[in-house]
Design a protein around this motif. Structure first.
Motif, PDB file in Angstrom:
ATOM      1  N   SER A 178       0.855  -1.188   0.065  1.00 16.26           N
ATOM      2  CA  SER A 178       0.095  -0.112   0.011  1.00 16.26           C
ATOM      3  C   SER A 178       0.810   1.349   0.069  1.00 16.26           C
ATOM      4  CB  SER A 178      -0.821  -0.163   1.400  1.00 16.26           C
ATOM      5  OG  SER A 178      -1.872  -1.167   1.248  1.00 16.26           O
ATOM      6  N   VAL A 179       0.412   2.276  -0.611  1.00 17.67           N
ATOM      7  CA  VAL A 179       1.103   3.517  -0.394  1.00 17.67           C
ATOM      8  C   VAL A 179      -0.126   4.665  -0.201  1.00 17.67           C
ATOM      9  CG1 VAL A 179       2.696   3.316  -2.315  1.00 17.67           C
ATOM     10  CG2 VAL A 179       0.560   4.017  -3.081  1.00 17.67           C
ATOM     11  N   ARG A 180       0.284   5.762   0.534  1.00 18.81           N
ATOM     12  CA  ARG A 180      -0.586   6.787   0.903  1.00 18.81           C
ATOM     13  C   ARG A 180      -0.124   8.112  -0.085  1.00 18.81           C
ATOM     14  NH1 ARG A 180      -2.675   7.811   6.572  1.00 18.81           N
ATOM     15  NH2 ARG A 180      -4.482   9.158   5.528  1.00 18.81           N
ATOM     16  N   LEU A 181      -0.740   8.579  -0.789  1.00 17.11           N
ATOM     17  CA  LEU A 181      -0.245   9.834  -1.169  1.00 17.11           C
ATOM     18  C   LEU A 181      -0.794  11.348  -0.471  1.00 17.11           C
ATOM     19  CD1 LEU A 181      -1.832   8.839  -5.064  1.00 17.11           C
ATOM     20  CD2 LEU A 181       0.613   8.891  -4.066  1.00 17.11           C
ATOM     21  N   LYS A 182       0.345  12.000  -0.476  1.00 18.05           N
ATOM     22  CA  LYS A 182       0.327  13.109   0.525  1.00 18.05           C
ATOM     23  C   LYS A 182       0.475  14.446  -0.054  1.00 18.05           C
ATOM     24  CE  LYS A 182       1.656  12.218   4.762  1.00 18.05           C
ATOM     25  NZ  LYS A 182       2.532  11.744   6.010  1.00 18.05           N
ATOM     26  N   GLY A 183       0.692  14.471  -1.233  1.00 18.80           N
ATOM     27  CA  GLY A 183       0.776  15.799  -1.916  1.00 18.80           C
ATOM     28  C   GLY A 183       1.250  15.576  -3.397  1.00 18.80           C
ATOM     29  N   ARG A 184       1.623  17.010  -3.943  1.00 17.88           N
ATOM     30  CA  ARG A 184       1.819  16.849  -5.461  1.00 17.88           C
ATOM     31  C   ARG A 184       2.770  18.129  -5.454  1.00 17.88           C
ATOM     32  NH1 ARG A 184      -2.809  19.065  -4.365  1.00 17.88           N
ATOM     33  NH2 ARG A 184      -3.754  20.600  -5.568  1.00 17.88           N
ATOM     34  N   LYS A 185       3.412  17.925  -6.724  1.00 22.89           N
ATOM     35  CA  LYS A 185       4.373  19.002  -7.006  1.00 22.89           C
ATOM     36  C   LYS A 185       4.202  19.163  -8.669  1.00 22.89           C
ATOM     37  CE  LYS A 185       9.163  20.314  -6.609  1.00 22.89           C
ATOM     38  NZ  LYS A 185      10.427  20.389  -6.067  1.00 22.89           N
ATOM     39  N   TRP A 186       3.954  20.400  -9.105  1.00 22.50           N
ATOM     40  CA  TRP A 186       3.730  20.647 -10.529  1.00 22.50           C
ATOM     41  C   TRP A 186       4.947  21.440 -10.908  1.00 22.50           C
ATOM     42  CZ3 TRP A 186      -0.227  19.281 -13.619  1.00 22.50           C
ATOM     43  CH2 TRP A 186      -1.314  18.666 -12.934  1.00 22.50           C
ATOM     44  N   LEU A 187       5.277  21.175 -12.254  1.00 24.89           N
ATOM     45  CA  LEU A 187       6.187  22.275 -12.876  1.00 24.89           C
ATOM     46  C   LEU A 187       5.372  22.722 -14.025  1.00 24.89           C
ATOM     47  CD1 LEU A 187       8.756  23.755 -13.710  1.00 24.89           C
ATOM     48  CD2 LEU A 187       9.631  21.668 -14.744  1.00 24.89           C
ATOM     49  N   LEU A 188       5.117  23.792 -14.321  1.00 20.72           N
ATOM     50  CA  LEU A 188       4.527  24.488 -15.377  1.00 20.72           C
ATOM     51  C   LEU A 188       5.252  25.276 -16.073  1.00 20.72           C
ATOM     52  CD1 LEU A 188       1.238  25.303 -13.168  1.00 20.72           C
ATOM     53  CD2 LEU A 188       1.773  23.353 -14.354  1.00 20.72           C
ATOM     54  N   GLN A 189       5.220  25.559 -17.423  1.00 21.78           N
ATOM     55  CA  GLN A 189       5.885  26.472 -18.541  1.00 21.78           C
ATOM     56  C   GLN A 189       5.304  26.918 -19.437  1.00 21.78           C
ATOM     57  OE1 GLN A 189       9.091  23.250 -19.022  1.00 21.78           O
ATOM     58  NE2 GLN A 189      10.451  24.484 -18.080  1.00 21.78           N
ATOM     59  N   ASP A 190       5.476  28.162 -19.626  1.00 18.81           N
ATOM     60  CA  ASP A 190       4.306  28.796 -20.829  1.00 18.81           C
ATOM     61  C   ASP A 190       5.250  29.310 -21.975  1.00 18.81           C
ATOM     62  OD1 ASP A 190       5.590  31.389 -20.305  1.00 18.81           O
ATOM     63  OD2 ASP A 190       3.877  32.112 -18.930  1.00 18.81           O
ATOM     64  N   SER A 191       4.668  29.562 -23.148  1.00 13.26           N
ATOM     65  CA  SER A 191       5.219  29.930 -24.320  1.00 13.26           C
ATOM     66  C   SER A 191       6.357  31.107 -24.160  1.00 13.26           C
ATOM     67  CB  SER A 191       4.375  30.135 -25.404  1.00 13.26           C
ATOM     68  OG  SER A 191       3.524  31.308 -24.930  1.00 13.26           O
ATOM     69  N   GLY A 192       6.168  31.672 -23.078  1.00 12.53           N
ATOM     70  CA  GLY A 192       7.023  33.070 -22.851  1.00 12.53           C
ATOM     71  C   GLY A 192       8.092  32.940 -21.956  1.00 12.53           C
ATOM     72  N   ARG A 219      -0.285  32.851 -20.610  1.00 10.84           N
ATOM     73  CA  ARG A 219       0.317  32.732 -22.009  1.00 10.84           C
ATOM     74  C   ARG A 219       0.183  31.243 -22.293  1.00 10.84           C
ATOM     75  NH1 ARG A 219       5.552  36.049 -23.394  1.00 10.84           N
ATOM     76  NH2 ARG A 219       4.926  38.175 -22.705  1.00 10.84           N
ATOM     77  N   LEU A 220       0.065  30.834 -23.735  1.00  8.90           N
ATOM     78  CA  LEU A 220       0.155  29.465 -24.127  1.00  8.90           C
ATOM     79  C   LEU A 220       0.793  28.550 -23.263  1.00  8.90           C
ATOM     80  CD1 LEU A 220      -1.587  27.901 -26.114  1.00  8.90           C
ATOM     81  CD2 LEU A 220       0.503  28.015 -27.779  1.00  8.90           C
ATOM     82  N   PRO A 221       0.413  27.482 -22.978  1.00  4.75           N
ATOM     83  CA  PRO A 221       1.303  26.579 -21.891  1.00  4.75           C
ATOM     84  C   PRO A 221       2.039  25.713 -23.090  1.00  4.75           C
ATOM     85  CG  PRO A 221      -0.984  25.784 -21.885  1.00  4.75           C
ATOM     86  CD  PRO A 221      -0.981  27.283 -22.520  1.00  4.75           C
ATOM     87  N   VAL A 222       3.270  25.312 -22.567  1.00  6.38           N
ATOM     88  CA  VAL A 222       4.048  24.612 -23.437  1.00  6.38           C
ATOM     89  C   VAL A 222       4.505  23.430 -22.761  1.00  6.38           C
ATOM     90  CG1 VAL A 222       4.777  26.495 -25.004  1.00  6.38           C
ATOM     91  CG2 VAL A 222       6.347  25.708 -23.051  1.00  6.38           C
ATOM     92  N   ASN A 223       4.450  23.274 -21.336  1.00  7.96           N
ATOM     93  CA  ASN A 223       4.759  22.166 -20.624  1.00  7.96           C
ATOM     94  C   ASN A 223       4.000  21.903 -19.353  1.00  7.96           C
ATOM     95  OD1 ASN A 223       6.511  19.650 -20.365  1.00  7.96           O
ATOM     96  ND2 ASN A 223       7.446  20.677 -18.443  1.00  7.96           N
ATOM     97  N   MET A 224       3.677  20.699 -18.810  1.00 10.74           N
ATOM     98  CA  MET A 224       2.948  20.489 -17.481  1.00 10.74           C
ATOM     99  C   MET A 224       3.461  19.223 -17.017  1.00 10.74           C
ATOM    100  SD  MET A 224      -1.083  21.733 -17.902  1.00 10.74           S
ATOM    101  CE  MET A 224      -1.381  20.855 -16.338  1.00 10.74           C
TER     102      MET A 224
END
Length: 132
Positions: free
Chosen positions: A48-62, A96-101
């Motif tokens: 079993s695993v317990r998920l406790k959080g998340r980490k996003w990396l977001l990048q836009d066209s600028g 701005r337009l996203p390029v990576n998530m």
């Protein structure tokens, strides 16, 4: 809890996929780009695993990047026994337009050992502007 990948062991036991993704543009003085998605996480481990959080990396066209860390996984701390599936829906907004998530999930295994997942990288088609 810091989720620096160098300090947490990577656990590659969750099968992760984006099942739905789309882009909507809100027109106004400044357009906003909204990416909507559904993520499925399947526990392929024998424990079993317990998920406790998340980490996003977001990048836009600028060229701007944002890192967003949050406790909980879409307002939950789900426990996934072996074979269990957890699905969640959400969205991110860009000026701005996203390029990576990409997103990583962190948590603990059934013995209390912390981990972080490899990055789930959204496919490029998620950021295409829909045709009118």
């Amino acid at each position: 809890m810091s989720t620096e990948a160098a300090t947490l062991p990577i656990l590659d036991a969750l099968s992760m996929r984006v099942t739905l993704a789309g882009l909507r543009i809100t027109r106004g003085p400044e357009p906003l780009y909204h990416v909507f998605f559904r993520i499925c996480l399947h526990n392929a481990a024998g424990f079993s695993v317990r998920l406790k959080g998340r980490k996003w990396l977001l990048q836009d066209s600028g060229g701007a990047s944002r890192i967003i860390e949050a406790a909980q996984v879409f307002n939950q701390d789900p426990i996934l026994p072996p074979g269990a599936v957890f699905s969640c829906s959400g969205g991110q907004t860009f000026s701005r337009l996203p390029v990576n998530m990409e997103v990583r999930f962190f948590g603990e295994d059934q013995w209390g050992r912390p981990f972080i997942t490899p990055a789930l990288i959204f496919p490029r088609h998620c950021f295409r502007i829909p045709r009118a």
